[in-house]
Motif scaffolding. Structure first.
Motif, PDB file in Angstrom:
ATOM      1  N   LEU A  29     -18.695 -44.370 -12.081  1.00  0.00           N
ATOM      2  CA  LEU A  29     -18.067 -43.288 -11.330  1.00  0.00           C
ATOM      3  C   LEU A  29     -17.456 -43.872 -10.061  1.00  0.00           C
ATOM      4  CD1 LEU A  29     -20.809 -40.539 -11.644  1.00  0.00           C
ATOM      5  CD2 LEU A  29     -18.699 -40.738 -12.923  1.00  0.00           C
ATOM      6  N   ASP A  30     -16.124 -43.849 -10.016  1.00  0.00           N
ATOM      7  CA  ASP A  30     -15.469 -44.381  -8.830  1.00  0.00           C
ATOM      8  C   ASP A  30     -15.495 -43.352  -7.692  1.00  0.00           C
ATOM      9  OD1 ASP A  30     -13.765 -42.606 -10.011  1.00  0.00           O
ATOM     10  OD2 ASP A  30     -11.962 -43.797  -9.706  1.00  0.00           O
ATOM     11  N   ARG A  31     -15.117 -43.818  -6.540  1.00  0.00           N
ATOM     12  CA  ARG A  31     -15.170 -42.991  -5.330  1.00  0.00           C
ATOM     13  C   ARG A  31     -14.288 -41.741  -5.457  1.00  0.00           C
ATOM     14  NH1 ARG A  31     -16.455 -44.016   0.125  1.00  0.00           N
ATOM     15  NH2 ARG A  31     -15.257 -42.732   1.555  1.00  0.00           N
ATOM     16  N   GLU A  32     -13.137 -41.898  -6.073  1.00  0.00           N
ATOM     17  CA  GLU A  32     -12.209 -40.773  -6.222  1.00  0.00           C
ATOM     18  C   GLU A  32     -12.808 -39.660  -7.089  1.00  0.00           C
ATOM     19  OE1 GLU A  32      -8.038 -40.129  -8.486  1.00  0.00           O
ATOM     20  OE2 GLU A  32      -8.117 -41.845  -7.121  1.00  0.00           O
ATOM     21  N   MET A  33     -13.488 -40.047  -8.171  1.00  0.00           N
ATOM     22  CA  MET A  33     -14.101 -39.058  -9.058  1.00  0.00           C
ATOM     23  C   MET A  33     -15.220 -38.300  -8.344  1.00  0.00           C
ATOM     24  SD  MET A  33     -14.380 -37.500 -11.887  1.00  0.00           S
ATOM     25  CE  MET A  33     -13.708 -38.317 -13.276  1.00  0.00           C
ATOM     26  N   ILE A  34     -16.026 -39.015  -7.584  1.00  0.00           N
ATOM     27  CA  ILE A  34     -17.121 -38.370  -6.857  1.00  0.00           C
ATOM     28  C   ILE A  34     -16.564 -37.419  -5.805  1.00  0.00           C
ATOM     29  CG2 ILE A  34     -19.045 -38.805  -5.278  1.00  0.00           C
ATOM     30  CD1 ILE A  34     -19.589 -41.352  -6.902  1.00  0.00           C
ATOM     31  N   GLU A  35     -15.489 -37.794  -5.140  1.00  0.00           N
ATOM     32  CA  GLU A  35     -14.874 -36.912  -4.146  1.00  0.00           C
ATOM     33  C   GLU A  35     -14.309 -35.657  -4.798  1.00  0.00           C
ATOM     34  OE1 GLU A  35     -12.029 -39.206  -1.972  1.00  0.00           O
ATOM     35  OE2 GLU A  35     -13.585 -40.320  -0.880  1.00  0.00           O
ATOM     36  N   ARG A  36     -13.706 -35.799  -5.979  1.00  0.00           N
ATOM     37  CA  ARG A  36     -13.194 -34.614  -6.686  1.00  0.00           C
ATOM     38  C   ARG A  36     -14.325 -33.693  -7.115  1.00  0.00           C
ATOM     39  NH1 ARG A  36      -9.773 -36.336 -11.383  1.00  0.00           N
ATOM     40  NH2 ARG A  36     -10.173 -38.471 -10.795  1.00  0.00           N
ATOM     41  N   LEU A  37     -15.440 -34.262  -7.574  1.00  0.00           N
ATOM     42  CA  LEU A  37     -16.589 -33.438  -7.945  1.00  0.00           C
ATOM     43  C   LEU A  37     -17.190 -32.750  -6.720  1.00  0.00           C
ATOM     44  CD1 LEU A  37     -18.379 -35.722 -10.558  1.00  0.00           C
ATOM     45  CD2 LEU A  37     -17.186 -33.568 -10.994  1.00  0.00           C
ATOM     46  N   ALA A  38     -17.166 -33.425  -5.581  1.00  0.00           N
ATOM     47  CA  ALA A  38     -17.706 -32.831  -4.357  1.00  0.00           C
ATOM     48  C   ALA A  38     -16.843 -31.667  -3.881  1.00  0.00           C
ATOM     49  CB  ALA A  38     -17.822 -33.884  -3.272  1.00  0.00           C
ATOM     50  N   LEU A  39     -15.550 -31.694  -4.160  1.00  0.00           N
ATOM     51  CA  LEU A  39     -14.671 -30.604  -3.739  1.00  0.00           C
ATOM     52  C   LEU A  39     -14.992 -29.298  -4.442  1.00  0.00           C
ATOM     53  CD1 LEU A  39     -11.135 -32.223  -3.371  1.00  0.00           C
ATOM     54  CD2 LEU A  39     -12.608 -31.297  -1.573  1.00  0.00           C
ATOM     55  N   VAL A  40     -15.608 -29.385  -5.628  1.00  0.00           N
ATOM     56  CA  VAL A  40     -15.948 -28.170  -6.364  1.00  0.00           C
ATOM     57  C   VAL A  40     -16.961 -27.346  -5.586  1.00  0.00           C
ATOM     58  CG1 VAL A  40     -16.983 -27.297  -8.492  1.00  0.00           C
ATOM     59  CG2 VAL A  40     -15.391 -29.204  -8.584  1.00  0.00           C
ATOM     60  N   THR A  41     -17.892 -28.010  -4.922  1.00  0.00           N
ATOM     61  CA  THR A  41     -18.919 -27.304  -4.162  1.00  0.00           C
ATOM     62  C   THR A  41     -18.759 -27.514  -2.662  1.00  0.00           C
ATOM     63  OG1 THR A  41     -20.410 -29.190  -4.386  1.00  0.00           O
ATOM     64  CG2 THR A  41     -20.599 -27.446  -6.037  1.00  0.00           C
ATOM     65  N   ASN A  51     -23.130 -19.718  -9.121  1.00  0.00           N
ATOM     66  CA  ASN A  51     -23.080 -20.921  -8.288  1.00  0.00           C
ATOM     67  C   ASN A  51     -24.089 -21.950  -8.785  1.00  0.00           C
ATOM     68  OD1 ASN A  51     -21.008 -20.239  -6.564  1.00  0.00           O
ATOM     69  ND2 ASN A  51     -22.371 -19.277  -5.081  1.00  0.00           N
ATOM     70  N   PHE A  52     -25.282 -21.496  -9.174  1.00  0.00           N
ATOM     71  CA  PHE A  52     -26.292 -22.397  -9.721  1.00  0.00           C
ATOM     72  C   PHE A  52     -25.796 -23.041 -11.010  1.00  0.00           C
ATOM     73  CE2 PHE A  52     -29.740 -22.879 -12.818  1.00  0.00           C
ATOM     74  CZ  PHE A  52     -30.464 -23.895 -12.206  1.00  0.00           C
ATOM     75  N   LYS A  53     -25.193 -22.238 -11.889  1.00  0.00           N
ATOM     76  CA  LYS A  53     -24.690 -22.781 -13.154  1.00  0.00           C
ATOM     77  C   LYS A  53     -23.585 -23.807 -12.910  1.00  0.00           C
ATOM     78  CE  LYS A  53     -24.187 -20.428 -16.861  1.00  0.00           C
ATOM     79  NZ  LYS A  53     -23.816 -19.463 -17.898  1.00  0.00           N
ATOM     80  N   LYS A  54     -22.733 -23.568 -11.914  1.00  0.00           N
ATOM     81  CA  LYS A  54     -21.655 -24.507 -11.605  1.00  0.00           C
ATOM     82  C   LYS A  54     -22.233 -25.840 -11.129  1.00  0.00           C
ATOM     83  CE  LYS A  54     -19.158 -23.398  -8.116  1.00  0.00           C
ATOM     84  NZ  LYS A  54     -18.163 -22.906  -7.145  1.00  0.00           N
ATOM     85  N   ARG A  55     -23.200 -25.776 -10.210  1.00  0.00           N
ATOM     86  CA  ARG A  55     -23.817 -27.013  -9.712  1.00  0.00           C
ATOM     87  C   ARG A  55     -24.562 -27.735 -10.821  1.00  0.00           C
ATOM     88  NH1 ARG A  55     -25.082 -23.605  -5.402  1.00  0.00           N
ATOM     89  NH2 ARG A  55     -27.205 -23.403  -6.174  1.00  0.00           N
ATOM     90  N   LYS A  56     -25.245 -26.989 -11.687  1.00  0.00           N
ATOM     91  CA  LYS A  56     -25.992 -27.593 -12.794  1.00  0.00           C
ATOM     92  C   LYS A  56     -25.039 -28.305 -13.757  1.00  0.00           C
ATOM     93  CE  LYS A  56     -29.220 -26.447 -16.467  1.00  0.00           C
ATOM     94  NZ  LYS A  56     -29.894 -25.384 -17.191  1.00  0.00           N
TER      95      LYS A  56
END
Length: 122
Positions: free
Chosen positions: A46-58, A25-30
């Protein structure tokens, strides 16, 4: 000798599993943070859509659902194992159902957290 090795092995296995999950989990967030930092350093916007997709990972809400289902499956598997072993040796059913109750209750708690978190975001 077995009276010492088996409990130590069981505890070491639990510690190892917790460490592995935490480590990955640490490696994924890093990796996500490094990707965002590299994009910003290169001047990409970084548009809003990209940030939302990255936030979905965690996303903790999605993680709660996955953990809940996984813990329920482990608990049901332990219960099934207890019934299968208990059909030959009647004294194995109660201890295995007791062991199975821990992951089942953890799974139910995670599913409750998932449902509560989903309701808050909606």
């Amino acid at each position: 000798m077995e009276d010492i090795i088996v409990p130590i092995g069981l505890c070491a296995t639990i510690v190892g599993i917790v460490w592995l999950v935490s480590h990955f989990n640490f490696k994924k967030r890093k990796t996500i943070h490094e990707t965002v930092r590299d994009a910003i350093d290169k001047g990409q916007v970084l548009d809003r859509e990209m940030i939302e997709r990255l936030a979905l990972v965690t996303d903790p809400v999605r993680a709660d659902l996955r953990r809940g289902v996984l813990f329920l499956a482990v608990g049901i598997a332990f219960g099934f194992l207890g019934v299968m072993v208990g059909s030959e040796q009647g004294e194995a059913i109660k201890p295995m159902i007791g062991v199975a109750s821990f992951p089942v209750f953890l799974g139910l708690a995670y599913l409750g957290l998932w449902a509560f978190g989903r309701r808050e975001t909606a």
